[in-house]
Design a protein around this motif. Sequence first.
Motif, mmCIF file in Angstrom:
data_model
loop_
_atom_site.group_PDB
_atom_site.id
_atom_site.type_symbol
_atom_site.label_atom_id
_atom_site.label_comp_id
_atom_site.label_asym_id
_atom_site.label_seq_id
_atom_site.Cartn_x
_atom_site.Cartn_y
_atom_site.Cartn_z
ATOM 1 N N THR A 182 23.529 -5.297 -3.029
ATOM 2 C CA THR A 182 22.753 -4.618 -4.055
ATOM 3 C C THR A 182 21.517 -5.434 -4.389
ATOM 4 O O THR A 182 21.624 -6.583 -4.830
ATOM 5 C CB THR A 182 23.594 -4.411 -5.329
ATOM 6 N N GLN A 183 20.364 -4.835 -4.180
ATOM 7 C CA GLN A 183 19.104 -5.509 -4.478
ATOM 8 C C GLN A 183 18.557 -5.049 -5.812
ATOM 9 O O GLN A 183 18.721 -3.885 -6.212
ATOM 10 C CB GLN A 183 18.063 -5.203 -3.400
ATOM 11 N N SER A 184 17.878 -5.945 -6.490
ATOM 12 C CA SER A 184 17.151 -5.572 -7.704
ATOM 13 C C SER A 184 15.872 -6.385 -7.810
ATOM 14 O O SER A 184 15.830 -7.557 -7.410
ATOM 15 C CB SER A 184 18.039 -5.783 -8.940
ATOM 16 N N PRO A 185 14.800 -5.750 -8.301
ATOM 17 C CA PRO A 185 14.751 -4.323 -8.628
ATOM 18 C C PRO A 185 14.591 -3.472 -7.367
ATOM 19 O O PRO A 185 14.402 -4.017 -6.285
ATOM 20 C CB PRO A 185 13.505 -4.236 -9.507
ATOM 21 N N SER A 186 14.643 -2.155 -7.501
ATOM 22 C CA SER A 186 14.399 -1.269 -6.363
ATOM 23 C C SER A 186 12.915 -1.205 -6.045
ATOM 24 O O SER A 186 12.531 -0.996 -4.886
ATOM 25 C CB SER A 186 14.923 0.127 -6.658
ATOM 26 N N SER A 187 12.095 -1.334 -7.065
ATOM 27 C CA SER A 187 10.658 -1.396 -6.858
ATOM 28 C C SER A 187 10.061 -2.345 -7.882
ATOM 29 O O SER A 187 10.653 -2.584 -8.949
ATOM 30 C CB SER A 187 10.021 -0.006 -6.975
ATOM 31 N N LEU A 188 8.905 -2.850 -7.538
ATOM 32 C CA LEU A 188 8.305 -3.903 -8.353
ATOM 33 C C LEU A 188 6.796 -3.818 -8.238
ATOM 34 O O LEU A 188 6.275 -3.778 -7.106
ATOM 35 C CB LEU A 188 8.805 -5.265 -7.858
ATOM 36 N N SER A 189 6.123 -3.763 -9.358
ATOM 37 C CA SER A 189 4.661 -3.804 -9.360
ATOM 38 C C SER A 189 4.196 -5.204 -9.701
ATOM 39 O O SER A 189 4.692 -5.811 -10.654
ATOM 40 C CB SER A 189 4.105 -2.811 -10.387
ATOM 41 N N ALA A 190 3.263 -5.705 -8.913
ATOM 42 C CA ALA A 190 2.768 -7.057 -9.125
ATOM 43 C C ALA A 190 1.314 -7.144 -8.701
ATOM 44 O O ALA A 190 0.768 -6.195 -8.123
ATOM 45 C CB ALA A 190 3.624 -8.055 -8.347
ATOM 46 N N PRO A 231 -2.386 -10.203 -0.266
ATOM 47 C CA PRO A 231 -2.493 -8.756 -0.001
ATOM 48 C C PRO A 231 -1.506 -8.263 1.056
ATOM 49 O O PRO A 231 -0.967 -7.159 0.936
ATOM 50 C CB PRO A 231 -3.939 -8.603 0.492
ATOM 51 N N GLU A 232 -1.260 -9.099 2.060
ATOM 52 C CA GLU A 232 -0.375 -8.682 3.160
ATOM 53 C C GLU A 232 1.106 -8.706 2.774
ATOM 54 O O GLU A 232 1.949 -8.300 3.578
ATOM 55 C CB GLU A 232 -0.605 -9.568 4.383
ATOM 56 N N ASP A 233 1.431 -9.154 1.572
ATOM 57 C CA ASP A 233 2.835 -9.236 1.152
ATOM 58 C C ASP A 233 3.345 -7.932 0.542
ATOM 59 O O ASP A 233 4.543 -7.799 0.302
ATOM 60 C CB ASP A 233 3.032 -10.357 0.133
ATOM 61 N N PHE A 234 2.469 -6.984 0.297
ATOM 62 C CA PHE A 234 2.911 -5.726 -0.292
ATOM 63 C C PHE A 234 3.605 -4.915 0.790
ATOM 64 O O PHE A 234 3.000 -4.467 1.766
ATOM 65 C CB PHE A 234 1.741 -5.006 -0.949
ATOM 66 N N ALA A 235 4.923 -4.763 0.615
ATOM 67 C CA ALA A 235 5.801 -4.229 1.651
ATOM 68 C C ALA A 235 7.166 -3.978 1.007
ATOM 69 O O ALA A 235 7.335 -4.138 -0.204
ATOM 70 C CB ALA A 235 5.938 -5.231 2.794
ATOM 71 N N THR A 236 8.134 -3.577 1.836
ATOM 72 C CA THR A 236 9.519 -3.436 1.381
ATOM 73 C C THR A 236 10.339 -4.582 1.933
ATOM 74 O O THR A 236 10.164 -4.970 3.103
ATOM 75 C CB THR A 236 10.099 -2.081 1.827
ATOM 76 N N TYR A 237 11.216 -5.113 1.104
ATOM 77 C CA TYR A 237 12.031 -6.267 1.480
ATOM 78 C C TYR A 237 13.511 -5.879 1.459
ATOM 79 O O TYR A 237 13.973 -5.206 0.538
ATOM 80 C CB TYR A 237 11.763 -7.428 0.512
ATOM 81 N N PHE A 238 14.221 -6.327 2.499
ATOM 82 C CA PHE A 238 15.646 -6.049 2.626
ATOM 83 C C PHE A 238 16.416 -7.354 2.757
ATOM 84 O O PHE A 238 15.973 -8.269 3.459
ATOM 85 C CB PHE A 238 15.934 -5.226 3.886
ATOM 86 N N MET A 266 -1.964 -9.693 -7.069
ATOM 87 C CA MET A 266 -2.222 -10.837 -6.181
ATOM 88 C C MET A 266 -2.179 -12.127 -6.978
ATOM 89 O O MET A 266 -2.689 -12.194 -8.115
ATOM 90 C CB MET A 266 -3.550 -10.657 -5.473
ATOM 91 N N GLY A 267 -1.559 -13.128 -6.394
ATOM 92 C CA GLY A 267 -1.410 -14.412 -7.051
ATOM 93 C C GLY A 267 -0.150 -14.547 -7.884
ATOM 94 O O GLY A 267 0.215 -15.663 -8.288
ATOM 95 N N ASP A 268 0.544 -13.432 -8.163
ATOM 96 C CA ASP A 268 1.775 -13.476 -8.961
ATOM 97 C C ASP A 268 2.896 -14.185 -8.198
ATOM 98 O O ASP A 268 2.925 -14.194 -6.972
ATOM 99 C CB ASP A 268 2.256 -12.068 -9.310
ATOM 100 N N ARG A 269 3.824 -14.732 -8.967
ATOM 101 C CA ARG A 269 5.082 -15.244 -8.426
ATOM 102 C C ARG A 269 6.120 -14.150 -8.612
ATOM 103 O O ARG A 269 6.266 -13.607 -9.710
ATOM 104 C CB ARG A 269 5.512 -16.505 -9.168
ATOM 105 N N VAL A 270 6.812 -13.806 -7.537
ATOM 106 C CA VAL A 270 7.736 -12.674 -7.550
ATOM 107 C C VAL A 270 9.101 -13.129 -7.059
ATOM 108 O O VAL A 270 9.203 -13.905 -6.104
ATOM 109 C CB VAL A 270 7.192 -11.548 -6.643
#
Lengths: 106, 122
Positions: free
Chosen positions: A5-13, A80-87, A15-19
């Motif tokens: 189970t992953q969280s969150p399902s989606s995330l807005s962030a 910028p290239e990090d905006f994607a889906t992570y599994f 550039m430069g943020d720590r996620v």
Amino acid sequence: DIQMTQSPSSLSASMGDRVTITCRASQTISSYLSWYQQKPGKAPKLLIYAASSLQSGVPSRFSGSGSGTDFTLTISSLQPEDFATYFCQQTYIAPDTFGQGTKLEI
Amino acid sequence: QEQLVQSGAEVKKPGASVKVSCKTSGYTFSDSFMHWVRQAPGQGLEWMGWIDPDRGGTNYAQKFQGRVTVTRDTSISTVYMELSRLTSDDSAVYYCARHLGQWPGVGAFDVWGQGTMLTVSS
């Protein structure tokens, strides 16, 4: 089967943020946890294996931690290239199972 | 460099079978197990099975037992995945993915094919 189970399902962030993205297993999986990045129309790309080992060629802003049932993927400074889906994926007990994904959006 | 190149998109009718190929290059074919993973439109990833290219041994997810067959041709460094008795629920992108390091290792998939889209429709 082990449920991931992953969280969150989606995330807005921005550039430069720590996620940080979290993955929880339904039972212990030791450190048999991998993280993948997938962009639209592309195959997944391995980022982290064995919970915290950085795959060759992956930028050091990606890191993983955890063991047992709770794991995290951290991106220290979003590019910028990090905006994607992570599994996440567990490979401790067959069948290998994946989390449902976390979509990282601007 | 290590590369997996899959066969092209397929359109099949319900009840038919499909066979997808995955041609490897850039590494020793027999050294690494190969997995098959599928992804339905807008959905997550689902592991289907693996093959040991050296000895030909296989293991399949229970969900696909009796419907999936993974084989290899060592002479051309290619792995195949055949799925039978197709239904619309099998419409998905199918990926081959190489097992990281020696078996069993840590189990990650380090090299992926580009994917093969399968559409099942009457």
